[in-house]
Write a protein that holds these residues in place. Structure first.
Motif, short mmCIF file in Angstrom:
data_model
loop_
_atom_site.label_atom_id
_atom_site.label_comp_id
_atom_site.label_asym_id
_atom_site.label_seq_id
_atom_site.Cartn_x
_atom_site.Cartn_y
_atom_site.Cartn_z
N LEU A 80 0.82 -1.20 0.00
CA LEU A 80 0.00 0.00 0.00
C LEU A 80 0.86 1.26 0.00
O LEU A 80 0.55 2.24 -0.69
N THR A 81 1.95 1.25 0.75
CA THR A 81 2.84 2.41 0.78
C THR A 81 3.47 2.63 -0.59
O THR A 81 3.54 3.76 -1.10
N THR A 82 3.95 1.56 -1.21
CA THR A 82 4.56 1.67 -2.54
C THR A 82 3.54 2.17 -3.55
O THR A 82 3.86 3.01 -4.42
N THR A 83 2.31 1.68 -3.46
CA THR A 83 1.25 2.13 -4.37
C THR A 83 0.98 3.62 -4.20
O THR A 83 0.86 4.36 -5.19
N ALA A 84 0.89 4.07 -2.94
CA ALA A 84 0.63 5.49 -2.70
C ALA A 84 1.78 6.36 -3.22
O ALA A 84 1.54 7.44 -3.81
N ILE A 85 3.02 5.92 -3.02
CA ILE A 85 4.16 6.69 -3.51
C ILE A 85 4.18 6.70 -5.04
O ILE A 85 4.49 7.73 -5.67
N LEU A 86 3.85 5.57 -5.66
CA LEU A 86 3.78 5.52 -7.12
C LEU A 86 2.72 6.49 -7.64
O LEU A 86 2.95 7.22 -8.62
N ILE A 87 1.57 6.53 -6.98
CA ILE A 87 0.51 7.45 -7.41
C ILE A 87 0.96 8.90 -7.23
O ILE A 87 0.69 9.76 -8.08
N ALA A 88 1.68 9.18 -6.13
CA ALA A 88 2.21 10.54 -5.93
C ALA A 88 3.20 10.90 -7.04
O ALA A 88 3.23 12.04 -7.53
N ALA A 89 4.01 9.92 -7.45
CA ALA A 89 4.96 10.18 -8.54
C ALA A 89 4.23 10.41 -9.86
O ALA A 89 4.65 11.27 -10.66
N GLU A 101 -4.81 19.30 -14.30
CA GLU A 101 -6.16 18.87 -13.91
C GLU A 101 -6.20 17.38 -13.54
O GLU A 101 -6.69 17.02 -12.46
N PRO A 102 -5.72 16.46 -14.39
CA PRO A 102 -5.71 15.06 -13.95
C PRO A 102 -4.82 14.84 -12.72
O PRO A 102 -5.11 13.98 -11.90
N ALA A 103 -3.77 15.65 -12.61
CA ALA A 103 -2.90 15.53 -11.44
C ALA A 103 -3.68 15.84 -10.17
O ALA A 103 -3.56 15.13 -9.16
N GLU A 104 -4.51 16.89 -10.21
CA GLU A 104 -5.27 17.26 -9.02
C GLU A 104 -6.36 16.24 -8.71
O GLU A 104 -6.67 15.97 -7.55
N VAL A 105 -6.98 15.68 -9.75
CA VAL A 105 -7.99 14.64 -9.53
C VAL A 105 -7.36 13.44 -8.81
O VAL A 105 -7.93 12.90 -7.85
N ILE A 106 -6.20 13.03 -9.27
CA ILE A 106 -5.49 11.89 -8.65
C ILE A 106 -5.13 12.23 -7.21
O ILE A 106 -5.28 11.41 -6.30
N ASP A 107 -4.65 13.45 -6.98
CA ASP A 107 -4.25 13.86 -5.63
C ASP A 107 -5.44 13.77 -4.67
O ASP A 107 -5.32 13.26 -3.55
N ARG A 108 -6.59 14.26 -5.10
CA ARG A 108 -7.77 14.29 -4.23
C ARG A 108 -8.40 12.91 -4.07
O ARG A 108 -8.98 12.62 -3.03
N LYS A 109 -8.29 12.09 -5.09
CA LYS A 109 -8.97 10.80 -5.01
C LYS A 109 -8.18 9.78 -4.19
O LYS A 109 -8.76 8.99 -3.44
N LEU A 139 4.01 14.10 -0.46
CA LEU A 139 2.62 14.43 -0.78
C LEU A 139 2.45 15.92 -1.01
O LEU A 139 1.61 16.34 -1.81
N SER A 140 3.23 16.71 -0.29
CA SER A 140 3.12 18.17 -0.46
C SER A 140 3.89 18.69 -1.66
O SER A 140 3.84 19.88 -1.97
N GLY A 141 4.60 17.80 -2.34
CA GLY A 141 5.34 18.19 -3.54
C GLY A 141 6.77 18.62 -3.27
O GLY A 141 7.45 19.12 -4.18
N ASN A 142 7.26 18.39 -2.06
CA ASN A 142 8.63 18.78 -1.69
C ASN A 142 9.43 17.53 -1.33
O ASN A 142 9.46 17.12 -0.16
#
Length: 552
Positions: A80-89, A101-109, A139-142
């Motif tokens: 689950l952690t690897t999946t979340a980090i992959l989605i953040a990437a 726009e798709p980036a923000e949808v992914i971030d919120r979902k 997650l914050s982009g830094n």
């Protein structure tokens, strides 16, 4: 009565979008290495290319009594952690390509949501303190400049993978397909328990290999979940215990031996369930168990370290015996050794340790230490010691008698025993040398340390001997059978053993006569050496063995 566990199927990314999840503070941190991450990414790529669902094993969750809005991850943290980090990437790569726009949808979902009560964003997956700051920075982009941080390493590996897949804006749909696949097609078997104890039992039942948790992790999590008001105390004690072991399996071995010393034999496979039942529930019982475990730690460490200061409290020398346990792998007697050290005064306990070493040597020669029988017998003896039924060596002998060959069988076993490794032969010959000197009323204190590098094992008849060195084929075949046995070995100082290995016996005698080992000097006094002389030596060594490791 607690609600029964719920079982079903789900998808890996959907778990992140559908729930608020957390890694408990007492669970180990993110531990996947780069090769695990690359394997995960490559498998996903292959599955997407074939338009196939991909099964990612079991995820076990538990309701969190402290935070009812979240569920605790018992099994599945790494995935689950690897999946979340992959989605953040993926989100960040989309931003790099100008696809905000798709980036923000992914971030919120999948990564963050808005909490009405707190009136603030909260992360969907909350990691423990070990990984929290790095993960939330990503997650914050830094992305933190921490190249050795496992969370950062995972993010970098994912980003390298995504750069290859989508090097330009024209291929941005490749990024979206990753998230869609994770959300729709990467399946898991999901078990949701009403509490941590039930969740750990489910984990152990469904996942025999312990891919994400070891038995040590399971036990730690159970103890911490039950400790409540004693959590800080229990956590401190557990950390002290765990720090003594380099590998989780070594910690588990100690825990198993400690339990077996008090309550009888238990296998590693059944250890967690047995301990859960034995310890029971409630903070006081957990506190008492961990204190008891910590109390046995010094004894266990001393049994593993012959030069420990622990042995300075007695005049009985156990060094050779402890080295024998190590060299022969006499693990089956460990519960009995622990029981003796934890129940008796140090001096009688040290004498008993030497006696157990001797009994183990006898059993080893007789071939009685294989299988599970030996451990069952030693554990039964440990129970008698712990309960106070066995307070003397004779009473312990009564408990282990069926394992220990008496003199006649032992003598015959020594004579007929086959090949012995040189490391074990050094111990055996050193004890036979000591007994040989004792019979003659001589002092053994001036002997070289057999366990050091200055002492080697010498083949009396050179191991490289060929049929031409013997009077007949039968003699040569007999030599081949005993070439690496005790009767063809002798102790020799390394300074005297240079270039002797392949020489005929007559060319070795001058070196033998210079040795400080009496048995070796006796060999040097011989006019010659033959197979019949070697067989006679086997009988002489067997006679010494009966006295060196006495039955009583």
């Amino acid at each position: 009565m607690a609600d029964p566990a719920q079982f079903g199927h789900d998808r890996l990314a959907h778990l992140l979008s559908d729930r608020l999840l957390s890694v408990p503070r007492f669970q180990r941190g993110y531990a996947w290495e780069t090769f695990n991450i690359h394997e995960f990414l490559d498998d996903l790529k292959t599955a997407r290319g074939e338009s196939q669902p991909y099964f990612m094993g079991t995820v076990v969750l538990s309701d969190d009594p402290v935070d009812p809005g979240r569920q605790i991850i018992v099994d599945g943290q790494q995935r689950l952690t690897t999946t979340a980090i992959l989605i953040a990437a993926v989100r960040d790569r989309l931003r790099d390509l100008g696809k905000s726009e798709p980036a923000e949808v992914i971030d919120r979902k999948f990564l963050k949501t808005f909490d009405l009560e707190e009136e603030d964003d909260v992360t969907r997956l909350k990691l423990n303190a070990e990984n929290l700051s790095s993960y939330e920075a990503i997650l914050s982009g830094n992305v933190p400049a921490l190249p050795k941080d496992p969370i950062v390493q995972c993010y970098r590996a994912c980003m390298d993978h995504l750069n290859d897949l989508a090097p330009a804006v024209a291929s941005y749909r490749e990024l979206i397909s990753i998230v869609t696949h994770l959300d729709n097609s990467v399946q898991v078997l999901l078990a949701v328990a009403s509490g941590l104890p039930e969740a750990y039992v489910i984990f152990e039942t469904l996942n025999d290999r312990g891919a994400d948790l070891t038995t040590a992790d399971l036990l730690k999590n159970y103890l911490f979940s039950q400790s409540k008001t004693y959590l800080d105390h229990v956590e401190q004690q557990w950390s002290k215990i765990a720090a003594e072991f380099d590998k989780p399996e070594d910690l588990v071995k100690f825990i198993r031996y400690e339990h077996s010393s008090r309550e009888g034999k238990v296998t590693t496979r059944k250890l967690y369930k047995v301990l859960q039942s034995s310890i029971g529930r409630g903070p006081r019982r957990v506190r008492d168990y961990v204190s008891q475990l910590e109390g046995s730690l010094d004894s266990y460490a001393a049994l593993k370290e012959p030069d420990s200061d622990f042995w300075g409290h007695t005049d009985v020398d156990v060094r050779d015996s402890l080295l024998a346990f190590r060299r022969f792998g006499f693990e089956s007697s460990m519960p009995l050794l622990l029981a003796v050290l934890n129940s008796w005064e140090i001096t009688p306990a040290a004498k008993m340790i030497n006696k157990i070493a001797g009994w183990s040597v006898r059993s080893w020669f007789a071939g009685r230490l294989g299988g599970g029988t030996a451990e069952e017998v030693f554990c039964e003896a440990a129970l008698r010691v712990t309960s106070g039924q066995a307070r003397t060596q004779d009473q312990v002998l009564d408990a282990v008698r069926k394992l220990i060959p008496e003199d006649q069988e032992f003598r015959r076993s020594v004579i007929t025993f086959g090949a012995v490794s040189t490391g074990r032969a050094k111990y055996l010959l050193s004890q036979l040398e000591r007994q040989h000197l004792a019979v003659r009323g001589l002092n053994s204190e001036a002997q070289p340390d057999w366990s050091g590098k200055s002492v080697s094992i010498e083949h009396v008849i050179a191991k490289s001997s060929t049929i031409e060195n013997f009077g007949s084929r039968s003699e040569f075949e007999r030599f081949q059978a005993v070439a690496n046995s005790l009767q063809n070995y002798t102790l020799l100082e390394r300074t005297l053993n240079r270039k002797l290995e392949d020489r005929p016996f007559k060319e070795k005698t001058s070196a033998y006569l210079q040795s400080k080992f009496h048995l070796t000097r006796e060999l040097g006094s011989s006019d010659g050496w033959s197979i019949s002389a070697s067989d006679k030596r086997a009988e002489d060594l067997a006679n010494l063995a009966v006295k060196a490791w006495p039955y009583r």
